[in-house]
Design a protein around this motif. Sequence first.
Motif, PDB file in Angstrom:
ATOM      1  N   TYR A   1       0.875   4.002  -3.042  1.00 26.89           N
ATOM      2  CA  TYR A   1       0.547   5.400  -2.750  1.00 26.89           C
ATOM      3  C   TYR A   1       1.658   6.303  -3.273  1.00 26.89           C
ATOM      4  N   ALA A   2       2.905   5.949  -2.944  1.00 25.25           N
ATOM      5  CA  ALA A   2       4.036   6.791  -3.326  1.00 25.25           C
ATOM      6  C   ALA A   2       4.196   6.846  -4.835  1.00 25.25           C
TER       7      ALA A   2
ATOM      8  N   HIS B   1       1.864   5.945  -7.378  1.00 25.59           N
ATOM      9  CA  HIS B   1       0.765   6.257  -8.291  1.00 25.59           C
ATOM     10  C   HIS B   1      -0.139   7.370  -7.804  1.00 25.59           C
ATOM     11  N   ILE B   2      -0.384   7.427  -6.500  1.00 31.42           N
ATOM     12  CA  ILE B   2      -1.402   8.363  -6.041  1.00 31.42           C
ATOM     13  C   ILE B   2      -0.804   9.736  -5.765  1.00 31.42           C
ATOM     14  N   ARG B   3       0.320   9.761  -5.068  1.00 28.66           N
ATOM     15  CA  ARG B   3       0.912  11.035  -4.711  1.00 28.66           C
ATOM     16  C   ARG B   3       1.340  11.849  -5.937  1.00 28.66           C
TER      17      ARG B   3
ATOM     18  N   ALA C   1       0.807  -1.220   0.000  1.00 26.25           N
ATOM     19  CA  ALA C   1       0.000   0.000   0.000  1.00 26.25           C
ATOM     20  C   ALA C   1       0.844   1.277   0.000  1.00 26.25           C
ATOM     21  N   PRO C   2       1.842   1.409   0.888  1.00 19.41           N
ATOM     22  CA  PRO C   2       2.643   2.644   0.878  1.00 19.41           C
ATOM     23  C   PRO C   2       3.342   2.856  -0.461  1.00 19.41           C
ATOM     24  N   TRP C   3       3.784   1.750  -1.038  1.00 17.87           N
ATOM     25  CA  TRP C   3       4.489   1.870  -2.316  1.00 17.87           C
ATOM     26  C   TRP C   3       3.546   2.347  -3.418  1.00 17.87           C
TER      27      TRP C   3
ATOM     28  N   ARG D   1      -1.442  13.815  -7.518  1.00 20.02           N
ATOM     29  CA  ARG D   1      -1.849  14.971  -6.724  1.00 20.02           C
ATOM     30  C   ARG D   1      -0.917  16.128  -6.983  1.00 20.02           C
TER      31      ARG D   1
END
Lengths: 412, 309
Positions: B298-299, B301-303, B294-296, B306
């Motif tokens: 997030y780092a 693709h999601i961040r 999950a953190p990966w 944004r």
Amino acid sequence: MRVWTQFVGATLAATLLSGPALADGPLKAEVIHWWTSGGESAAVKVFADAYDKAGGQWIDSAIAGGEQARTAGINRIVGGNPPTMMQFNTGKQLDELVKNDLLANLDAEAAAGKWKDVLPPAILAASMRDGHFYALPVNIHGQNWLWYNKKVFADAGLDEPKTWSDVIADGPKLKAKGVIPLAHGGQSWQDHILFDAVLAGEGGADLYLKVYGKDAQAAIADPKFKHVSEVYAQLRDLMDPGMPGRNWNDATAMVITGKAGMQVMGDWAKGEFLAANETAGKEYGCVVPGEGGYVMGGDVFVFPKLKDADGTAAQAKLAKLMFDPAVQVAFNMKKGSVPVRTDADSAGMDICAQKGMASLKDPAKQLPSTSYLISPDENGALNDVITQYLNTPAEKADDFIAKFAAAVKSAS
Amino acid sequence: MVDVAATSAPQAWLRARSRLLSQLPAAIALLPAAAAVVFVYIGALAWTVRLSFSSSKMLPVFDFVGLNQYQRLFGTERFVVSTWHILVFGILYIAGSLIIGFLLAVFIDQRVRLEGVFRTIFLYPYAMSFIVTGLVWQWFLNPELGLQKTVRDLGFPSFSFDWIVDQDKVVFTLVIAAIWQSAGLVMAILLAGLRGVDAELWKATRIDAIPTWRVYVSIILPILTPMLATVSILLAVAVAKLYDLVVAMTKGGPGLSSEVPAKFIMDNFFERSNVGLGAAAATILLISVASILAPWIYAEHIRPQRVRK
């Protein structure tokens, strides 16, 4: 999640492949079994030939590995495309299929073949559920045999070990001759077989049945169980460092070549001696150490409920034929096991099989193997506990007993 | 080119429609794959989680027993030690494969002679399945058959290398075998990255007289980050599904000292007719993998999205 895709894939495949099977000509019987090694397939051919001769058509679906064969068979039964007949180990493996009403009732065949009169009580109980027959037993394998190399024993000046104390006492003498006293295959199921052999031999039949029975916790707390655990731990000293992970037949080969003195294994090990051109009683000896009795496992066939009349007729035919005394003897001589019929003619069998047949005549000496007595789940949980104990010299008998008790409790 | 701001509304609509139409075949082509993901993966996943709350033994049943299976799972010594083994294995295996693979890639990048031969040799183990790898290493490490016996027969009777039958060290033998198999793959991917490094960069560092090792560590490695991420994901997947190597090499032994979660799951599903407990273990494995990924995700693709906004 590879595990799941496999499981679901197998289930789906079984469902998709199912279709109505139309019969024409001879009665077709599709049989799922896992007898694929040389001696085993020769044995199953006895059944196949007998069925073909009786006017049927045997369709062989051999799948290597019991676990794989059972998984495939169960998936097909659940998916609605059952085989005519499939193999199980004698015991609790088929409980859930019976509970879900997926297996045919064999009461008529059993009555016609007088199963109740000729089957030993333990096997009889294992083929019945709630007073009805659901499984056709075909053979009995003794699981607590001690096989030993006669020449190695003679060279060391030793007699046949009669008890587990003899086995342990012989250890240093064999070591002095440069021989590994006990060839053991360090896989959890073999560790378990060895433990059961000690439990039956040192603890006695009563303790054995209680440990794997309803009143397990009290039996496990018995001082005799602790004694069994300690004797079992002493066997570590008789084994070689290459033991972990070894296959059972590699261990048998060590006894055959004289690298090791003894091995505890079921009578399927006879196939290995036979392949090396050795005769029971001449090059190798067999003995059940201790007084407990003969730990019996074996195979059964079950008949899934079928919709078509032809399939049902084929099942009736098979059940009658495979229980026939002559077929039973012919099959079991090839298989290395003992016929399930106490009235079978043992004259043509080797001395180990005859010893086995003799103990079948005495119900007090018959112990069912764990697969009759406990669920596969509990059996597996105990495998873990036993293998950990055997491989951890630092583990105390008391710790082992506590873990054993906990495993029995959590799995039941 | 038409200026976007100046485009009239109908034109925009037309362009949107033509874009949609041009994407339609692609969408249709992807449909089977999407269906497989939804029904097979997500469906099976949901089914597994559901079964983990049931009392299923051999056949799935859909009763509800709360957290009983999880309670039993965490009370089972074998599962608890399995999670430790996979943790130790995972860290050592990923780190070891990355380091050795990187060193091999750097070695080959020195324009050695017979580069093709070395590349093939290093990559060769990866062509073998874990089953074969496990079997070979089992023979090689078996104290009665392999390395230890050979060296002793050569006249060193005190030589000892019996890690595979040692409860405290058997996990390391799994690590060794797995690194042997995967280091070549790491090398191949990182070598591709190294070859993509601009030659001008190397010239610049030479002019500045930076030591070569420093260039690799401080300049080349950061350039290779995307490759390292790819390789790490590949290796991490191999860790989570580690099963066949253990079965072929140690069968989980001696005792329970090389058991891993995937083997626990397989044994309970099939051999032990214990679908409920197996499903609970599979769910725990899924949660662990998800919480690491999950953190990966997030780092990666999601961040960034944004930030772009």
